[in-house]
Write a protein that holds these residues in place. Structure first.
Motif, short mmCIF file in Angstrom:
data_model
loop_
_atom_site.label_atom_id
_atom_site.label_comp_id
_atom_site.label_asym_id
_atom_site.label_seq_id
_atom_site.Cartn_x
_atom_site.Cartn_y
_atom_site.Cartn_z
N ARG A 79 0.84 -1.20 0.00
CA ARG A 79 0.00 0.00 0.00
C ARG A 79 0.88 1.25 0.00
N LEU A 80 0.47 2.24 -0.78
CA LEU A 80 1.14 3.53 -0.82
C LEU A 80 0.12 4.59 -0.40
N GLU A 81 0.46 5.35 0.65
CA GLU A 81 -0.47 6.38 1.13
C GLU A 81 0.24 7.73 1.14
N GLN A 82 -0.38 8.70 0.48
CA GLN A 82 0.14 10.06 0.41
C GLN A 82 -0.84 10.99 1.12
N ARG A 83 -0.29 11.86 1.96
CA ARG A 83 -1.12 12.82 2.68
C ARG A 83 -0.56 14.22 2.51
N LYS A 84 -1.42 15.11 2.10
CA LYS A 84 -1.02 16.52 1.95
C LYS A 84 -1.84 17.36 2.93
N TYR A 85 -1.12 18.12 3.78
CA TYR A 85 -1.76 18.98 4.78
C TYR A 85 -1.62 20.43 4.32
N THR A 86 -2.74 21.10 4.18
CA THR A 86 -2.74 22.53 3.83
C THR A 86 -3.30 23.29 5.03
N HIS A 87 -2.46 24.08 5.65
CA HIS A 87 -2.83 24.80 6.87
C HIS A 87 -2.86 26.29 6.54
N PHE A 88 -4.02 26.90 6.70
CA PHE A 88 -4.15 28.31 6.35
C PHE A 88 -4.94 29.07 7.41
N ALA A 89 -4.63 30.36 7.52
CA ALA A 89 -5.28 31.22 8.51
C ALA A 89 -6.67 31.61 8.05
N LEU A 90 -7.55 31.83 9.02
CA LEU A 90 -8.89 32.35 8.73
C LEU A 90 -8.92 33.85 8.96
N THR A 91 -9.70 34.54 8.18
CA THR A 91 -9.91 35.97 8.39
C THR A 91 -11.36 36.21 8.77
N ASP A 92 -11.69 37.45 9.03
CA ASP A 92 -13.06 37.80 9.41
C ASP A 92 -14.04 37.70 8.24
N TRP A 93 -13.51 37.31 7.06
CA TRP A 93 -14.41 37.05 5.94
C TRP A 93 -15.39 35.94 6.32
N VAL A 94 -14.93 35.03 7.16
CA VAL A 94 -15.79 33.95 7.66
C VAL A 94 -16.59 34.52 8.84
N ASP A 95 -17.84 34.84 8.60
CA ASP A 95 -18.68 35.50 9.62
C ASP A 95 -18.78 34.71 10.92
N ASN A 96 -18.82 33.39 10.78
CA ASN A 96 -19.05 32.53 11.94
C ASN A 96 -17.79 32.35 12.81
N LYS A 97 -16.66 32.87 12.35
CA LYS A 97 -15.39 32.69 13.06
C LYS A 97 -15.45 33.24 14.48
N ALA A 98 -16.06 34.39 14.67
CA ALA A 98 -16.09 35.05 15.97
C ALA A 98 -16.86 34.25 17.02
N GLU A 99 -17.74 33.36 16.58
CA GLU A 99 -18.53 32.57 17.53
C GLU A 99 -17.74 31.40 18.13
N TRP A 100 -16.55 31.14 17.57
CA TRP A 100 -15.72 30.02 18.02
C TRP A 100 -14.48 30.57 18.71
N ARG A 101 -14.43 30.36 20.02
CA ARG A 101 -13.35 30.92 20.82
C ARG A 101 -12.00 30.35 20.40
N GLY A 102 -11.06 31.26 20.14
CA GLY A 102 -9.70 30.87 19.81
C GLY A 102 -9.48 30.44 18.37
N LEU A 103 -10.52 30.41 17.56
CA LEU A 103 -10.38 29.89 16.19
C LEU A 103 -9.48 30.80 15.36
N LYS A 104 -8.41 30.21 14.82
CA LYS A 104 -7.44 30.98 14.05
C LYS A 104 -7.17 30.40 12.66
N SER A 105 -7.34 29.08 12.50
CA SER A 105 -6.89 28.47 11.25
C SER A 105 -7.68 27.22 10.91
N VAL A 106 -7.43 26.73 9.71
CA VAL A 106 -8.09 25.53 9.19
C VAL A 106 -7.03 24.63 8.56
N ILE A 107 -7.22 23.33 8.71
CA ILE A 107 -6.33 22.37 8.06
C ILE A 107 -7.15 21.50 7.10
#
Length: 364
Positions: A228-256
């Protein structure tokens, strides 16, 4: 583990007709489970075969009957065993800085009866130390949301990354983790549809605009073995206030975003998973947390099922099933104390036949 540690566990028996001391019965139970014997019949036979060894530590003229051990296991207050976990962490001088702590639930299918549901236990697993830090009963899988914050309260952890599956992706749980001075990586699916849809739309927008002024990192892993061959790619990026729901989640800074590609022969399987996090963008650290979460599924749950037969418990009444599964988790912790034998399964075998090795695990 000293015999004095048993003082944490209060004796549930009446004062009358106590042929065996509490210490002697607890030593039989813990030593037997450590050696792979988890039914009361096996425990009694183990005590009979190892009577001379037990008498090095407690007074035991003869092995108890199965009913004696069954009654004790069903009557002990689970809180006593929770306190034993706390004491173990203190004696091991556990340091949580940089640890990844996976919180996940497991249902013991064999504990179900015609009138009761199967026991469901939430465990907190340290990937750094390979031990269970805390465990609590949850009234069914649907109640994991209520139990997870209680498990977090039991953890004496700081500066760790706490992970859960999608069931634990809740505002209250994210807030509890931040309050505990830790970070989180929580898998997100359709159960948080509004936030999930906004995140995917934000990702699509940033891909189109080249992540202009948005911090982003990628990290890749490749595993090969057993055809078996398994490849995993992780893309980690910051969230901005463009995501309206971000403020409702304490400490939320990024998405993977994790993109997996598995090749077995000519068969190719592709899958994507999403996680929200309080971490600053660091793809390698995020990958470590996500990969570490599955250790609760592999070493812990696999061990409980295969070595300790957790799905085939013969106790079905009162606190018996919960107490026994807590003791199994504690004995797994004890097995991590010795690395002279590489495989844990072989450590269990050694504990069953080697009195010196068993004594070393139990008493250091």
């Amino acid at each position: 583990m000293e015999l004095a540690a048993f003082s944490i566990i209060s004796d549930p028996r009446n004062d009358k007709n106590q042929v065996y001391s509490l210490d002697s019965l607890l030593l039989i139970i813990f030593a037997s489970v450590l050696s792979g014997y988890d039914s009361v019949d096996e425990m009694c036979e183990f005590a009979r075969l190892k009577l001379d060894w037990f008498n090095k530590f407690v007074k035991l003229e003869r092995a108890p009957c199965p009913e004696t051990l069954r009654y004790l296991l069903c009557s002990i207050k689970p809180q006593s065993l929770i306190d034993v976990f706390d004491e173990f962490a203190k004696t091991q001088k556990y340091c949580s800085d940089g640890d990844c702590i996976a919180i996940d639930g497991k249902t013991m299918k064999g504990t179900a009866t015609s009138s009761t549901e199967a026991l469901h236990v939430i465990s907190a697993w340290s990937s750094q130390y390979g031990i269970t830090l805390a465990a609590l009963e949850s009234k069914g899988k649907k109640n994991e949301i209520k139990t997870i914050p209680e498990v977090i309260d039991l953890l004496d952890a700081r500066k760790a990354v706490i992970t859960t599956d999608a069931m634990g992706c809740q505002k209250a749980i994210a807030s509890k983790i931040i309050e505990s001075k830790n970070d989180y990586v929580l898998q997100i699916k359709g159960n948080q549809r509004r936030l999930f849809n906004e995140i995917k739309a934000f990702h699509h927008l940033q891909c189109r605009e080249g992540f202009d002024n948005v911090s982003i990192e990628t990290y890749e892993e490749i595993d090969k073995g057993h055809g078996r061959l398994e490849q995993r790619k992780y893309t980690h990026f910051a969230l901005t206030d463009w995501v309206d729901n971000k403020a409702e989640w304490r400490g939320l800074k990024s998405v993977i975003l994790v993109e997996r590609k598995r090749t077995i022969g000519v068969s190719i399987q592709e899958q994507s998973s999403w996680y929200i996090s309080s971490l600053q963008v660091n793809a390698r650290k995020a990958a470590k947390a996500i990969r570490s979460h599955w250790q609760v599924e592999n070493p812990l749950h696999w061990w409980l099922d295969v070595v300790y037969g957790d799905d085939h418990s013969t106790l079905h009444s009162a606190n018996g099933p919960l107490n026994l599964t807590m003791i199994k988790r504690y004995c797994m912790n004890l097995l991590t104390k010795d690395s002279t034998i590489k495989r844990k399964k072989h450590r269990v075998m050694a504990s069953a036949v080697d009195d010196t090795f068993r004594e070393k695990l139990l008493f250091g």
